[in-house]
Design a protein around this motif. Structure first.
Motif, PDB file in Angstrom:
ATOM      1  N   ILE A 248       0.708  -1.198   0.016  1.00 49.51           N
ATOM      2  CA  ILE A 248       0.171  -0.052  -0.371  1.00 49.51           C
ATOM      3  C   ILE A 248       1.089   1.379   0.525  1.00 49.51           C
ATOM      4  CG2 ILE A 248      -1.327   1.299   1.100  1.00 49.51           C
ATOM      5  CD1 ILE A 248      -2.875  -1.543   0.113  1.00 49.51           C
ATOM      6  N   VAL A 249       0.821   2.030  -0.985  1.00 48.08           N
ATOM      7  CA  VAL A 249       1.524   3.286  -1.100  1.00 48.08           C
ATOM      8  C   VAL A 249       1.180   4.015  -0.567  1.00 48.08           C
ATOM      9  CG1 VAL A 249       2.785   4.130  -3.185  1.00 48.08           C
ATOM     10  CG2 VAL A 249       3.162   2.092  -3.221  1.00 48.08           C
ATOM     11  N   VAL A 250       1.157   5.299  -0.357  1.00 51.75           N
ATOM     12  CA  VAL A 250       0.231   6.375  -0.008  1.00 51.75           C
ATOM     13  C   VAL A 250       1.446   7.726  -0.348  1.00 51.75           C
ATOM     14  CG1 VAL A 250      -0.116   8.501   1.781  1.00 51.75           C
ATOM     15  CG2 VAL A 250      -0.882   5.878   1.846  1.00 51.75           C
ATOM     16  N   THR A 251       0.972   8.758  -0.940  1.00 55.59           N
ATOM     17  CA  THR A 251       1.630   9.818  -1.750  1.00 55.59           C
ATOM     18  C   THR A 251       1.003  10.996  -1.090  1.00 55.59           C
ATOM     19  OG1 THR A 251       0.478  10.377  -3.535  1.00 55.59           O
ATOM     20  CG2 THR A 251       2.480   9.095  -4.142  1.00 55.59           C
ATOM     21  N   GLY A 252       1.861  11.561  -0.750  1.00 49.89           N
ATOM     22  CA  GLY A 252       1.696  13.405  -0.502  1.00 49.89           C
ATOM     23  C   GLY A 252       1.805  13.379   0.673  1.00 49.89           C
TER      24      GLY A 252
ATOM     25  N   ALA B 102      -5.373  -1.099  -6.694  1.00 46.14           N
ATOM     26  CA  ALA B 102      -7.030  -0.241  -6.841  1.00 46.14           C
ATOM     27  C   ALA B 102      -6.321   1.424  -6.913  1.00 46.14           C
ATOM     28  CB  ALA B 102      -7.307  -0.721  -5.086  1.00 46.14           C
ATOM     29  N   SER B 103      -6.699   2.079  -6.345  1.00 45.62           N
ATOM     30  CA  SER B 103      -6.048   3.643  -6.257  1.00 45.62           C
ATOM     31  C   SER B 103      -7.597   4.323  -5.583  1.00 45.62           C
ATOM     32  CB  SER B 103      -5.931   3.581  -7.257  1.00 45.62           C
ATOM     33  OG  SER B 103      -6.633   4.311  -8.142  1.00 45.62           O
ATOM     34  N   MET B 104      -7.081   5.260  -5.006  1.00 48.85           N
ATOM     35  CA  MET B 104      -7.956   6.285  -5.121  1.00 48.85           C
ATOM     36  C   MET B 104      -7.702   7.770  -3.946  1.00 48.85           C
ATOM     37  SD  MET B 104     -11.240   5.369  -1.795  1.00 48.85           S
ATOM     38  CE  MET B 104     -11.900   7.017  -1.095  1.00 48.85           C
ATOM     39  N   ASP B 105      -8.283   8.822  -4.480  1.00 51.25           N
ATOM     40  CA  ASP B 105      -7.324   9.938  -3.999  1.00 51.25           C
ATOM     41  C   ASP B 105      -7.358   9.931  -2.443  1.00 51.25           C
ATOM     42  OD1 ASP B 105      -9.539  10.932  -4.654  1.00 51.25           O
ATOM     43  OD2 ASP B 105      -9.200  12.977  -4.866  1.00 51.25           O
ATOM     44  N   VAL B 106      -7.441  11.084  -1.550  1.00 54.20           N
ATOM     45  CA  VAL B 106      -7.232  11.040  -0.171  1.00 54.20           C
ATOM     46  C   VAL B 106      -8.173  12.713  -0.192  1.00 54.20           C
ATOM     47  CG1 VAL B 106      -6.394  11.934   1.990  1.00 54.20           C
ATOM     48  CG2 VAL B 106      -5.223   9.914   0.528  1.00 54.20           C
ATOM     49  N   SER B 107      -9.324  12.806  -0.617  1.00 52.15           N
ATOM     50  CA  SER B 107     -10.219  14.190  -0.311  1.00 52.15           C
ATOM     51  C   SER B 107     -10.605  14.240   1.298  1.00 52.15           C
ATOM     52  CB  SER B 107     -11.105  14.478  -1.451  1.00 52.15           C
ATOM     53  OG  SER B 107     -11.502  13.330  -1.398  1.00 52.15           O
ATOM     54  N   ASP B 108     -11.503  12.905   1.600  1.00 51.55           N
ATOM     55  CA  ASP B 108     -12.104  12.834   2.735  1.00 51.55           C
ATOM     56  C   ASP B 108     -10.961  12.354   4.038  1.00 51.55           C
ATOM     57  OD1 ASP B 108     -13.949  13.902   1.984  1.00 51.55           O
ATOM     58  OD2 ASP B 108     -14.502  11.979   0.738  1.00 51.55           O
ATOM     59  N   GLY B 109      -9.725  12.427   3.708  1.00 48.57           N
ATOM     60  CA  GLY B 109      -8.798  11.540   5.832  1.00 48.57           C
ATOM     61  C   GLY B 109      -7.916  10.585   4.958  1.00 48.57           C
TER      62      GLY B 109
ATOM     63  N   GLY C  66      -3.161  13.813  -2.319  1.00 49.39           N
ATOM     64  CA  GLY C  66      -2.408  12.341  -2.363  1.00 49.39           C
ATOM     65  C   GLY C  66      -3.465  11.443  -2.902  1.00 49.39           C
ATOM     66  N   VAL C  67      -2.175   9.894  -3.068  1.00 52.06           N
ATOM     67  CA  VAL C  67      -2.965   8.767  -3.726  1.00 52.06           C
ATOM     68  C   VAL C  67      -2.845   7.778  -3.171  1.00 52.06           C
ATOM     69  CG1 VAL C  67      -3.271   7.730  -5.791  1.00 52.06           C
ATOM     70  CG2 VAL C  67      -3.693  10.013  -6.060  1.00 52.06           C
ATOM     71  N   VAL C  68      -3.325   7.111  -2.764  1.00 52.71           N
ATOM     72  CA  VAL C  68      -3.461   5.579  -2.033  1.00 52.71           C
ATOM     73  C   VAL C  68      -3.731   4.313  -2.929  1.00 52.71           C
ATOM     74  CG1 VAL C  68      -4.673   3.857  -0.407  1.00 52.71           C
ATOM     75  CG2 VAL C  68      -4.012   6.475   0.102  1.00 52.71           C
ATOM     76  N   PHE C  69      -2.998   4.109  -3.299  1.00 54.05           N
ATOM     77  CA  PHE C  69      -2.645   2.530  -4.080  1.00 54.05           C
ATOM     78  C   PHE C  69      -2.175   1.234  -3.803  1.00 54.05           C
ATOM     79  CE2 PHE C  69       1.208   3.697  -6.672  1.00 54.05           C
ATOM     80  CZ  PHE C  69       1.311   4.703  -5.733  1.00 54.05           C
ATOM     81  N   GLY C  70      -2.543   0.294  -4.489  1.00 50.77           N
ATOM     82  CA  GLY C  70      -1.840  -0.828  -4.431  1.00 50.77           C
ATOM     83  C   GLY C  70      -1.162  -1.170  -4.794  1.00 50.77           C
ATOM     84  N   VAL C  71      -0.286  -1.694  -4.794  1.00 48.91           N
ATOM     85  CA  VAL C  71       0.776  -2.514  -5.368  1.00 48.91           C
ATOM     86  C   VAL C  71       1.436  -4.106  -5.637  1.00 48.91           C
ATOM     87  CG1 VAL C  71       2.975  -1.948  -7.082  1.00 48.91           C
ATOM     88  CG2 VAL C  71       2.132   0.069  -5.785  1.00 48.91           C
ATOM     89  N   LYS C  72       1.159  -4.791  -6.540  1.00 46.56           N
ATOM     90  CA  LYS C  72       2.034  -5.827  -6.682  1.00 46.56           C
ATOM     91  C   LYS C  72       3.043  -5.517  -6.481  1.00 46.56           C
ATOM     92  CE  LYS C  72      -1.340  -7.366 -10.519  1.00 46.56           C
ATOM     93  NZ  LYS C  72      -1.621  -7.743 -11.897  1.00 46.56           N
ATOM     94  N   PRO C  73       3.620  -6.972  -5.690  1.00 45.25           N
ATOM     95  CA  PRO C  73       4.638  -7.185  -4.843  1.00 45.25           C
ATOM     96  C   PRO C  73       5.759  -7.040  -5.632  1.00 45.25           C
ATOM     97  CG  PRO C  73       3.264  -8.900  -3.672  1.00 45.25           C
ATOM     98  CD  PRO C  73       2.607  -8.028  -4.666  1.00 45.25           C
TER      99      PRO C  73
ATOM    100  N   LEU D 209      -8.448   4.296   3.063  1.00 40.39           N
ATOM    101  CA  LEU D 209      -7.208   3.743   3.561  1.00 40.39           C
ATOM    102  C   LEU D 209      -9.095   2.134   3.506  1.00 40.39           C
ATOM    103  CD1 LEU D 209      -4.580   4.624   5.541  1.00 40.39           C
ATOM    104  CD2 LEU D 209      -4.909   3.074   3.045  1.00 40.39           C
ATOM    105  N   GLN D 210      -9.402   3.089   4.695  1.00 42.26           N
ATOM    106  CA  GLN D 210     -10.771   2.055   5.100  1.00 42.26           C
ATOM    107  C   GLN D 210     -12.358   1.599   3.918  1.00 42.26           C
ATOM    108  OE1 GLN D 210     -13.234   2.712   8.735  1.00 42.26           O
ATOM    109  NE2 GLN D 210     -14.755   3.429   7.769  1.00 42.26           N
ATOM    110  N   THR D 211     -12.148   2.909   2.765  1.00 43.76           N
ATOM    111  CA  THR D 211     -12.878   2.325   1.948  1.00 43.76           C
ATOM    112  C   THR D 211     -12.432   1.822   0.832  1.00 43.76           C
ATOM    113  OG1 THR D 211     -13.889   4.607   2.017  1.00 43.76           O
ATOM    114  CG2 THR D 211     -14.564   4.042   0.060  1.00 43.76           C
ATOM    115  N   MET D 212     -10.947   1.747   0.919  1.00 41.95           N
ATOM    116  CA  MET D 212     -10.565   0.397  -0.796  1.00 41.95           C
ATOM    117  C   MET D 212      -9.991  -0.564   0.174  1.00 41.95           C
ATOM    118  SD  MET D 212      -7.611   2.686  -1.691  1.00 41.95           S
ATOM    119  CE  MET D 212      -6.389   2.212  -2.954  1.00 41.95           C
ATOM    120  N   ALA D 213     -10.340  -0.929   1.306  1.00 40.85           N
ATOM    121  CA  ALA D 213     -10.095  -2.077   2.399  1.00 40.85           C
ATOM    122  C   ALA D 213     -11.421  -3.259   1.871  1.00 40.85           C
ATOM    123  CB  ALA D 213      -9.639  -1.742   3.399  1.00 40.85           C
ATOM    124  N   ILE D 214     -12.839  -2.368   2.846  1.00 38.43           N
ATOM    125  CA  ILE D 214     -13.934  -2.671   2.435  1.00 38.43           C
ATOM    126  C   ILE D 214     -14.269  -2.866   1.114  1.00 38.43           C
ATOM    127  CG2 ILE D 214     -16.335  -1.949   2.952  1.00 38.43           C
ATOM    128  CD1 ILE D 214     -15.312  -0.690   5.519  1.00 38.43           C
ATOM    129  N   LEU D 215     -13.482  -1.864   0.297  1.00 42.97           N
ATOM    130  CA  LEU D 215     -14.675  -2.381  -1.162  1.00 42.97           C
ATOM    131  C   LEU D 215     -13.526  -3.694  -1.801  1.00 42.97           C
ATOM    132  CD1 LEU D 215     -14.951   1.211  -2.831  1.00 42.97           C
ATOM    133  CD2 LEU D 215     -16.869  -0.451  -2.394  1.00 42.97           C
TER     134      LEU D 215
END
Lengths: 328, 328
Positions: free
Chosen positions: A161-165, A213-220, A271-278, A225-231
Motif C-alpha cells: 500500500i503506497v501513499v503519496t503526499g 486499486a487506487s483512490m485520492d485522499v479527499s476525506d481523510g 495524495g493518492v493511495v494505491f496498491g501495487v503487486k509486490p 484506506l478503510q473504503t478501499m479495504a472494504i470495497l
C-alpha cells in the motif's frame, strides 16, 4: 465595496471568462462564448469527472478566496490523477450571491487561474448562476493510456500500500480546532493550498497492470484506506505512518502511533493511495523517486475476517465528514 | 415528510446513484463509486460543455420536480446538439438543502432519469453537496465528426436562417405572467417539459461546411438571433414567424406580427438557430423533413450598418433575463 449584483450577468461572465478561459488550441475551433468546446482526444481513453463544493466548506479561516479557488481546482483534478490520467481541461460552474464583494470573486478566479497554470489544466468554459450562497462545480476531462484504470476495489492480500503526499496538518486542525491551528505556522502553511502531484497519474497509467486499486485522499487518509479495504474485501494493515512535516515529527517525538493518529485524520491532502503487486513494487517506487513525489509504503493488504483498516493489529474505524449529518 | 437531512451523505448518494447512474459499457472499466469514469472516444472530436441552474429558476408553477430534472438535462444536452454533436454522457452535481423533502429529490432524479433515457445520454457520476438552496450543474461529454463545429459567429449576408423547434408558449408566459398562463392548457403542456431534437445535431455535423453559425435557444429566440447577428457583424432580417402551436395561431388570428411578438420572447425552447449557405439550403431542409424536426426558414442574414435583429425592416431589441439584474 462593489458587489457582483452591481454588474450585469454578461459583465460577470466577461470578467470571469477574460481572466480564466483558455484560448483555442491547435485543431480546435470553438471558444467563448460558444456553449460547448471542441477538444481532440489525446489518448485512447477519456477520463471524465465532476466535483462540487459549497465555498464555505473549503473556507478555512486562513484561506483567502484565491486559496479556495486553488483548492477547488486541485480537488477536482485529483480524481483524474488517482485513476491514472492526465487532467487536460475543465468546465467551471459558479453559484454567486449578488451581494458578494467583486474583489472576492476576482480573488477566487485568480486562485483558480493560478492552479490551472500550475497543473497545466485548461479552463474551457462554464456557467454562472445567481445563488443564495457561493458554490462551485468543476468537471474535468482527462486522458489516459491505461486500458483498465484502477478502481477503488481490487486490492489483493500481499499488495503493497503506497501513499503519496504529506499528512498530518489537516489532522491537527480536526483534532485541535481552528483556533489552535491558527497559531501553528506549519499547519497554516501546509493546508492553505493543497497540492496534487500530476506525476502520480503518469506512473499509474504506465504501470496500470501492477496497480491493483487506487483512490485520492479527499476525506481523510483513514477513511480512504478503510473504503478501499472494504470495497476490496480485505484488510489493510498499516505499519508505518506516511510522510508528515518535521514539525509534527517533533510534536510526536517521532512516535509512530502519534504520527498515525494525526495522519489518518484530516482531509483534502489530495495524495493518492494505491496498491501495487509486490513483484512490481521496486519499479514503481523508483519512478516515484525519479519524479520527486513524496511517498511511503505504509503497509500491505492482508486477509481479514472483517474487511477494513488495521493499525497495530487492531481495527481502526475512520470517520468522515458527512455533508448531511456532519461528522459520521 | 422525510427530509434529505434524515439520511447520511452515503445514503443520499446511494439513492441518487442507484436510480440515475449508467453501468459500464463495452471497453469501460470504472463505475460508481469511482471518482472518474473512463470513456472511449466515439468520434474524432470531443464536445465538452457545462450548464448549471438554481432549481427555483426552472420551477414554473406547473412544473413538478420531475419536470425540472427533465428540463435541466434537456438544457444541458442542447448545447452539444447546437454545435453539431451527439451528447453521449454527463456528470451531475447537486446542491441539496437538508430540509428538502426526500420525495421531491426522488422526483427530480426520476425526471432526469427519464430525460437521460429519452435522449440516450448516460449519467456517469457526479457529486452532492449540502446547500442553502437547491442547484444542479450538468457537464456533458459529446462527440462530433465535424472538423469545425459551427460557432455563434460566422453568418454571412445571404445565409438562410433556419429555426428548429416550436415557439410562443414561453413568450405567452413572459408577456402575460404565470397566473394567466396557468389557465391556458396549451401553454402549460408545451412548457412543462421542453424537448430538444438530437437529429439537428446529426444534420449539423453532416453539413458542417454548409452551416455557417449556430446557437441553441435557451434565453429566448429574439435574444439568440440578436446575439448571432451581433457576433457575426451582420443583420438578421426576419420575414416569417417560426413554428408555433395552433392555439397561438388562433389567438393571433394568423397575424405574423402577433406570432413573432410571442415567438421572439420566451426562453428554454431548446431549438437551434443556424445559418445555411444558400446553395445547401434545399439539402439541409430535406434532412430536417426526413427526421421530422419542426423548422422554419425565418429569414436571412443581411448587410447591416448596425448589426442586430430586424423585424419588418426595423431594429428589434431583444431582452434577456439577467441573473444578476433580472430583466435586462
Amino acid at each position: 465595496m462593489e458587489t457582483v449584483g452591481a454588474l450585469s450577468e454578461e459583465e460577470v461572465i466577461a470578467l470571469i471568462a477574460g481572466k480564466l478561459l483558455s484560448k483555442t488550441g491547435i485543431g480546435e475551433h470553438l471558444s467563448h462564448p460558444d456553449d460547448a468546446r471542441d477538444v481532440i482526444p489525446r489518448a485512447p481513453k477519456i477520463l471524465f469527472s465532476m466535483d462540487a463544493y459549497t465555498v464555505n466548506s473549503l473556507k478555512l479561516p486562513w484561506r483567502g478566496y484565491s486559496d479556495v479557488g486553488w483548492s477547488a481546482l486541485t480537488g477536482a483534478i485529483s480524481d483524474i490523477v488517482a485513476k491514472g490520467g492526465v487532467p487536460h481541461a475543465c468546465m467551471v460552474a459558479l453559484g454567486i450571491p449578488p451581494e458578494l464583494d467583486l474583489k472576492l470573486l476576482d480573488e477566487f478566479i485568480s486562485g483558480m487561474k493560478e492552479a490551472s497554470e500550475y497543473y497545466k489544466v485548461r479552463v474551457l468554459g462554464g456557467d454562472t448562476n445567481r445563488s443564495a450562497e457561493m458554490w462551485v462545480a468543476i468537471s474535468v476531462l482527462g486522458f489516459t493510456t491505461a486500458r483498465t484504470p484502477p478502481s477503488r476495489r481490487g486490492l489483493k492480500p500481499g499488495d503493497a500500500i503506497v501513499v503519496t503526499g504529506i499528512y498530518g496538518p489537516m489532522g491537527y486542525v480536526v483534532k485541535h480546532g481552528f483556533e489552535k491551528a491558527l497559531n501553528e505556522k506549519w499547519v497554516v502553511d501546509f493546508t492553505k493550498r493543497p497540492r496534487a502531484y500530476l506525476e502520480v497519474g503518469y506512473i499509474i497509467e504506465n504501470y496500470y497492470k501492477a496497480v491493483t486499486a487506487s483512490m485520492d485522499v479527499s476525506d481523510g487518509l483513514g477513511y480512504t484506506l478503510q473504503t478501499m479495504a472494504i470495497l476490496s474485501s480485505c484488510g489493510i494493515a498499516v505499519r508505518d505512518p506516511p510522510q508528515t512535516p518535521q514539525q509534527l515529527v517533533d510534536l510526536c517525538r517521532g512516535g509512530s502511533d502519534c504520527l498515525l493518529e494525526y495522519a489518518l485524520l484530516g482531509g483534502e491532502e489530495y495524495g493518492v493511495v494505491f496498491g501495487v503487486k509486490p513483484e512490481w513494487l521496486r519499479t514503481v517506487l523508483r519512478d516515484l523517486e525519479h519524479f520527486n513525489v513524496p511517498f511511503t509504503v505504509i503497509g500491505e493488504a492482508v486477509e481479514a475476517g472483517e474487511p477494513g483498516l488495521y493499525v497495530n493489529g487492531r481495527r481502526f474505524r475512520a470517520a468522515r465528514y458527512d455533508q448531511f449529518r456532519e461528522w459520521a
